[in-house]
Design a protein around this motif. Structure first.
Motif, PDB file in Angstrom:
ATOM      1  N   ASP A  72       0.806  -1.169  -0.105  1.00  0.00           N
ATOM      2  CA  ASP A  72       0.190   0.192  -0.005  1.00  0.00           C
ATOM      3  C   ASP A  72       1.038   1.224  -0.062  1.00  0.00           C
ATOM      4  O   ASP A  72       1.616   1.467   0.909  1.00  0.00           O
ATOM      5  N   ASP A  73       1.086   1.852  -1.035  1.00  0.00           N
ATOM      6  CA  ASP A  73       1.753   3.179  -1.129  1.00  0.00           C
ATOM      7  C   ASP A  73       0.945   4.393  -1.667  1.00  0.00           C
ATOM      8  O   ASP A  73       1.028   5.222  -2.220  1.00  0.00           O
ATOM      9  N   GLY A  74      -0.109   4.278  -0.781  1.00  0.00           N
ATOM     10  CA  GLY A  74      -1.310   5.531  -0.862  1.00  0.00           C
ATOM     11  C   GLY A  74      -2.078   5.470  -1.900  1.00  0.00           C
ATOM     12  O   GLY A  74      -3.012   4.540  -2.029  1.00  0.00           O
ATOM     13  N   ASP A  75      -1.777   6.125  -3.064  1.00  0.00           N
ATOM     14  CA  ASP A  75      -2.751   6.143  -4.292  1.00  0.00           C
ATOM     15  C   ASP A  75      -2.418   4.923  -5.172  1.00  0.00           C
ATOM     16  O   ASP A  75      -3.205   4.804  -6.181  1.00  0.00           O
ATOM     17  N   LEU A  76      -1.346   4.131  -4.880  1.00  0.00           N
ATOM     18  CA  LEU A  76      -0.908   3.261  -5.576  1.00  0.00           C
ATOM     19  C   LEU A  76      -0.666   1.919  -4.841  1.00  0.00           C
ATOM     20  O   LEU A  76       0.087   1.779  -3.901  1.00  0.00           O
ATOM     21  N   LEU A  77      -1.481   0.932  -5.118  1.00  0.00           N
ATOM     22  CA  LEU A  77      -1.415  -0.376  -4.390  1.00  0.00           C
ATOM     23  C   LEU A  77      -1.298  -1.800  -5.245  1.00  0.00           C
ATOM     24  O   LEU A  77      -1.977  -1.637  -6.413  1.00  0.00           O
ATOM     25  N   THR A  78      -0.498  -2.562  -4.647  1.00  0.00           N
ATOM     26  CA  THR A  78      -0.290  -3.618  -5.702  1.00  0.00           C
ATOM     27  C   THR A  78      -0.224  -4.947  -4.996  1.00  0.00           C
ATOM     28  O   THR A  78       0.069  -5.028  -3.677  1.00  0.00           O
ATOM     29  N   SER A  79      -0.444  -6.041  -5.435  1.00  0.00           N
ATOM     30  CA  SER A  79      -0.887  -7.207  -4.804  1.00  0.00           C
ATOM     31  C   SER A  79       0.099  -8.381  -5.308  1.00  0.00           C
ATOM     32  O   SER A  79       0.414  -8.316  -6.745  1.00  0.00           O
TER      33      SER A  79
END
Length: 320
Positions: free
Chosen positions: A152-159
């Motif tokens: 979770d990098d604020g406005d950019l999230l990756t799984s």
């Protein structure tokens, strides 16, 4: 209502494609009304091929991206991004319509699309561990961590891969609406609201080739594997290899990419994992046989390396 557009990039991973609509679609407020409007979209309105042998028809075309508060890109085998780190004109144009400030989310190899668009440069991210090296080679500016379930990098999230998309979507719902809402979604979907650990426990490690032939440390590494439950100092290992400690350490690192001490610790943790997967031994006995000394030391290493306790690890891999 928060509007979520799920962009299916062909060929989309069928499992991934359903995660966001299912989870966000199950989130309701205290009054029973939905908290998210979820729309699936493609680069055209026709069927989108999946990697699983069937096609799905999205509800909208790429115009849905321009009005979304959150855009989700599920896993895909889209070749321009996966192979060349590029986007074709249609996809690039579609992504360009996303409004500034829109939250952008990728699941599994959807991260390749974000990376090809330049959105991950200088940002922390993750993807399926099996494809992490490919992404790193294509976009070295991405701060990639393949040992976590999501970033979770604020406005950019990756799984990470596949089911880790569930973890990320639940995390987003928790972030947006709190524990009560996400717990109800998890109950509805019959999944845990929070999962221990990262991808590290699922990564298969391969043994590197020995570049030094008869001067290799391979024989000593094999000897160490047979004596993990005994003290193994650098001096002992070097004597077994018939080298000075300095030469041994240098050659060992050349061949394995690790220091002798780090390699031994990793092998002991692996041995403990094997014992936890295949035996019902007490934790202290597992630690002793693996050369980790005590149950407390084993717990420390599993927590640090895998994000799991011995009991949780055993439960996952033994199903008990």
């Amino acid at each position: 209502m928060h509007r979520i557009a799920v962009l299916w990039v062909e060929p989309v991973v069928g499992f991934d494609a359903a995660i966001a609509p299912t989870l966000f679609g199950a989130a309701t407020g205290a009054d029973g009304n939905p908290l998210y409007e979820v729309v699936t979209c493609g680069l055209a309105r026709g069927p989108v091929a999946t990697t699983n042998g069937y096609a799905m028809v999205p509800a909208a075309g790429p115009e849905a991206l321009a009005t979304a508060d959150t855009v989700v890109i599920p896993g895909t085998r889209y070749a321009p991004a996966r192979v060349h780190g590029e986007l074709d004109a249609d996809l690039a144009a579609a992504l360009a319509t996303i409004r500034p400030g829109t939250r952008i989310v990728s699941i599994c190899t959807g991260a390749f699309v974000l990376a090809a668009a330049g959105l991950l440069d200088g940002r922390p991210a993750t993807t399926h561990w099996r494809f992490a090296d490919d992404l790193r080679a294509l976009r070295p500016d991405v701060v990639l961590d393949e040992n976590v379930l999501f970033v979770d990098d604020g406005d950019l999230l990756t799984s990470a891969g596949l089911a880790a998309g569930i973890d990320l979507c639940l995390h987003i719902i928790r972030r947006d609406h709190g524990a009560a809402v996400v717990n109800e979604v998890a109950r509805q979907c019959v999944v845990p609201p929070w999962r221990e650990g990262g991808q590290a426990q699922f990564i298969e490690r391969q043994v590197l080739a020995d570049p030094h032939g008869h001067m290799s440390t391979a024989a000593t590494r094999q000897w160490a594997l047979d004596h993990l439950d005994e003290p193994l100092s650098i001096e002992q290992l070097a004597r077994h290899a018939q080298m000075s400690a300095r030469t041994f350490c240098r050659r060992f690192r050349d061949e394995t990419g690790q220091s002798p001490g780090g390699w031994v610790r990793a092998r002991r943790v692996e041995r403990a994992r094997e014992l936890l997967e295949t035996h019902d031994l007490p934790v202290d006995e597992v630690a002793r046989r693996a050369g980790l000394g005590s149950g407390a030391n084993l717990r420390h290493h599993l927590r640090r390396g895998l994000g799991m306790s011995p009991s949780s690890y055993r439960k996952v891999f033994q199903g008990s």
